[in-house]
Design a protein around this motif. Sequence first.
Motif, short mmCIF file in Angstrom:
data_model
loop_
_atom_site.label_atom_id
_atom_site.label_comp_id
_atom_site.label_asym_id
_atom_site.label_seq_id
_atom_site.Cartn_x
_atom_site.Cartn_y
_atom_site.Cartn_z
N VAL A 367 0.82 -1.20 0.00
CA VAL A 367 0.00 0.00 0.00
C VAL A 367 0.86 1.26 0.00
CG1 VAL A 367 -0.24 0.41 2.48
CG2 VAL A 367 -2.16 0.89 0.97
N ILE A 368 2.17 1.10 0.04
CA ILE A 368 3.05 2.27 0.02
C ILE A 368 3.98 2.20 -1.19
CG2 ILE A 368 2.98 2.55 2.53
CD1 ILE A 368 5.76 1.31 2.69
N ARG A 369 4.47 3.36 -1.59
CA ARG A 369 5.40 3.42 -2.72
C ARG A 369 6.80 3.02 -2.25
NH1 ARG A 369 3.45 5.27 -7.43
NH2 ARG A 369 1.38 6.22 -7.35
N ALA A 661 -3.04 1.50 -4.86
CA ALA A 661 -4.32 1.67 -4.18
C ALA A 661 -5.12 0.38 -4.03
CB ALA A 661 -5.17 2.70 -4.94
N PHE A 662 -4.57 -0.76 -4.48
CA PHE A 662 -5.38 -1.97 -4.48
C PHE A 662 -4.67 -3.10 -3.73
CE2 PHE A 662 -7.03 0.44 -8.00
CZ PHE A 662 -8.40 0.26 -7.89
N LEU A 663 -5.49 -3.99 -3.20
CA LEU A 663 -4.99 -5.09 -2.37
C LEU A 663 -4.27 -6.14 -3.21
CD1 LEU A 663 -5.08 -6.26 0.52
CD2 LEU A 663 -7.21 -7.40 -0.08
N LEU A 664 -4.72 -6.38 -4.43
CA LEU A 664 -4.18 -7.44 -5.27
C LEU A 664 -3.69 -6.86 -6.60
CD1 LEU A 664 -7.02 -10.08 -4.68
CD2 LEU A 664 -4.80 -9.98 -3.54
N GLY A 665 -2.93 -7.67 -7.33
CA GLY A 665 -2.53 -7.32 -8.69
C GLY A 665 -1.46 -6.26 -8.78
#
Length: 761
Positions: A367-369, A661-665
Amino acid sequence: MSYRVVISTVLLFLSWGALAQTPVISYTRDIQPIFTEKCVACHACYDSACQLNLGSGEGAARGASKTPVYDGDRSQAAAPTRLFYDAFGKRAWQQKGFYSVLDAQGSQAALMARMLELGHRTPLQPNAKLPDDIVLGLNRDNQCAMPAEFDGYASSHPKQGMPLAVTGLTDPQYQTLQRWLASGAPIDEQGLVPSTREALQVVQWENLLNAPGARQSLVGRWLFEHWFLAHIYFKDGEPGHFFQWVRSRTPTGQPIDLINTRRPNDDPGAQFYYRLWPVQGVIVHKTHITYPLSAAKMARVKSLFYNGKWQVSALPGYGPQSRANPFATFEAIPAQARYQFMLDNAEYFVRTFIRGPVCRGQIATDVIRDNFWALFQAPEHDLYITDPNYRGQATPLLAMPGQNDDVGSVLSLWHDYRDKRNKYEALRRDSYAELPAPSWSTLWAGNDNALLSIFRHFDSASVTKGLIGDVPQTMWLFDYPLLERTYYQLAVNFDVFGNVSHQAQTRLYFDLIRNGAEQNFLRLMPADSRDGYLDDWYQSSGKFKMWLDYESIDNDKPTALKLDAKDPKRDFALQLLARYGELNAKPDPINRCDGAYCSRPNIDLALQSAEQALSRLASRPAAGLKVIDQLPEATLLRVETLGGQRVVYSLLRNRAHSNVAFLLGESLRYQPGLDTLTIFPGVLSSYPNFMFNIPAGEVPAFVEAMENAKDADQFEKIVERWGIRRSHPQFWQYFHDLSRYIHETDPVEEGVLDMNRYENL
């Protein structure tokens, strides 16, 4: 006397002499050092292979388990298996499903003896790439063979004895371990004992946190919840001695009777005491989050929390609502005191949730860069601190999910907490719009914790004081509500043994936290630039996420900062560095070279030349470095001068993403053409992915080879010339030299590094 009796007597004396010349093996003196050198790098913390933790005699005696700690799919929370916490002694651990690796099984040797023998008889080809059928890293499916299953394991994995896929034990080490195991593996380990001076300070701090009175009890609880992860050390204490705060049924002066709740804010029962307990076992870097205590710190704590006239009408409980909203639970404590306490040691608090208690950060790090800077809002410019009316409106909206782990309710719980958070963001946006425009005084600049750099290495991350690297794509601005929420969501309330619902709620809310930190920062930018930055941070599918889950930003109210309209973010960064240069703990000429000299002054000339060459690789986009895709996230460069001096540099690959911004992929959102490198002196990761050893005079050749390499084959030639593969004959010498380098440059931070992520380049 008969001839036979004489011979028997002589033989008896000879055998006694042989025994006298063969010293009894001591676990503490002889065995633990071998484990520390050759085993702990893979067998420590929750991500120990098969939960076999070899950092202490307790861990060795506990043995192994087939149940992994990390299981993102489990529908039911697992029983905690924290070493030194959830059970004591071999029998108690076996009741929790662990099995011995030290005990012989009838005529069969101990499981550890057989695993070591398998590894010792199949040595690796020196510095050669490992066979592809040996799976490494976090994708490895550990077999965790029980004693009765060993023959099957050895048959199907003949080259995967222990230590796994790395230069193994020396012959003397192997013989010592086998003799110890054959003798029944006795353990004589003694616990760490505080020095007299440390013991006195322990009593002083315990007395402070256990002081009678409602106000004192509330402050003690808040401090404990903010220190429970810390490796406490006393500034005049013994080197290598660290302590941790625990709760005990017994008071100061008596042996600790541990209360082992899942979380530090679970109900401890009717009567308990805060106690400082020596940290046992080998210190490993990934869990070593240090915090200093001293007379000055005690004076600071008393000044912040005990000198005011505030009162406590009733002590809060320990239920789910109290855990979910620490702002309400501790609202009696002045918010200014709470925030200032966290700012004083901001690096510690950011480390708790960026490096974290979980040893493996993939729950949150996607979730972080890959690199960003963190700044903090000054308390006098934080509405939650200065405006009681605003604080009263905001507090009910700051509750966090994760207390209810019902799998069927994940979406409804998520929507409830998302909506609360967005109402808070709307309140914050509209309330701050009525204030004077933000200026440089908006930023806290109280000490060298004010400027932090965060680097993500796929499934782990590190935090360092100072602004390191080129100007990053994003920056975070923490105010008190954001800093406290991040700490509680990812440290206090996070349960690594929790089920899929708990872990998903934690991850989804952290996404909102990141977005909130970005929004806070955007207020500093010119109003007409904010939407452009947001569009850059949330490209492609990120735009849908912005519409779906995030509150809209303030793109109207101005900033008081005078910034270059063409590139206000970079201009902000340059002005920040100029204004707060004395707080920037680590100047960075390698990555931010603004003249002819791209190295640190006042170092060996050979190292200056090496840094000058390395600066050619730093911050260059992938288009200018064709083999950047061959580099792992965290590579260490060991540069050695002819005079024997050496410096360790971290070479970090910063992966670019269209959004996070996403949980998967995640792999679908990579932008490999925009990847960059950051090069900085020091060890900036607990998990080295690879290492190069380069004589200082050859650094220009290394850089040129990197610049000219066009494909994997040419990169492999670089690895063959300078790389330290897992099979290198001196692998362990070089690997542990990284820890020695930490000891030389910042001794309090020294710990054994983790090699579970060391790649097979």
